[in-house]
Design a protein around this motif. Structure first.
Motif, PDB file in Angstrom:
ATOM      1  N   TRP A 127       0.834  -1.218   0.000  1.00 21.67           N
ATOM      2  CA  TRP A 127       0.000   0.000   0.000  1.00 21.67           C
ATOM      3  C   TRP A 127       0.860   1.256   0.000  1.00 21.67           C
ATOM      4  O   TRP A 127       0.573   2.214  -0.720  1.00 21.67           O
TER       5      TRP A 127
ATOM      6  N   TRP B  28       0.758   4.180  -3.048  1.00 23.86           N
ATOM      7  CA  TRP B  28       0.437   5.596  -2.857  1.00 23.86           C
ATOM      8  C   TRP B  28       1.628   6.506  -3.145  1.00 23.86           C
ATOM      9  O   TRP B  28       1.450   7.644  -3.579  1.00 23.86           O
ATOM     10  N   ARG B  29       2.832   6.004  -2.948  1.00 18.18           N
ATOM     11  CA  ARG B  29       4.013   6.821  -3.196  1.00 18.18           C
ATOM     12  C   ARG B  29       4.462   6.785  -4.657  1.00 18.18           C
ATOM     13  O   ARG B  29       4.849   7.805  -5.223  1.00 18.18           O
TER      14      ARG B  29
ATOM     15  N   TRP C   2       0.011   1.210 -10.808  1.00 17.53           N
ATOM     16  CA  TRP C   2      -0.676   0.680  -9.623  1.00 17.53           C
ATOM     17  C   TRP C   2      -0.257  -0.760  -9.318  1.00 17.53           C
ATOM     18  O   TRP C   2       0.230  -1.028  -8.218  1.00 17.53           O
TER      19      TRP C   2
END
Length: 97
Positions: free
Chosen positions: A10, A14-15, A27
């Motif tokens: 996760w 997101w980073r 992704w």
């Protein structure tokens, strides 16, 4: 999946996902890199032409070995089965409703 780190996956998504040149490929690539503790993508050569991309994930290694590939395939299968089960459940709920 044994050996996979969901929290790191996760965090990597997101980073790093938005840094990928493909709006879709970042992704899953960042998630897999984070889950397996690898640094995927990054600078590489295609047909002698250097592609200067950023790394996905913060792993200490940037080259996957056969064990990493087996873990990635297992993780992919588990995620696929979970997605199929989710769609089956949603289908049953929609049909019954």
């Amino acid at each position: 999946v044994k050996g996979a780190d969901a929290k790191n996956a996760w965090h990597a998504v997101w980073r790093d996902a938005k840094k990928h040149r493909s709006p879709n490929a970042g992704w899953p690539e960042a998630a897999m890199a984070g889950a397996l503790g690898l640094a995927l993508a990054g600078p590489r050569s295609y047909g002698g032409v250097l592609v200067d991309d950023v790394f996905m994930g913060e792993g200490g290694r940037s080259e996957a070995d056969s064990i990493d590939i087996r873990r990635a395939l297992k993780l992919y299968r588990v995620a696929d089965y979970l997605l199929i089960a989710l769609f089956a459940l949603v289908s049953v709920v929609v049909i019954v409703a």
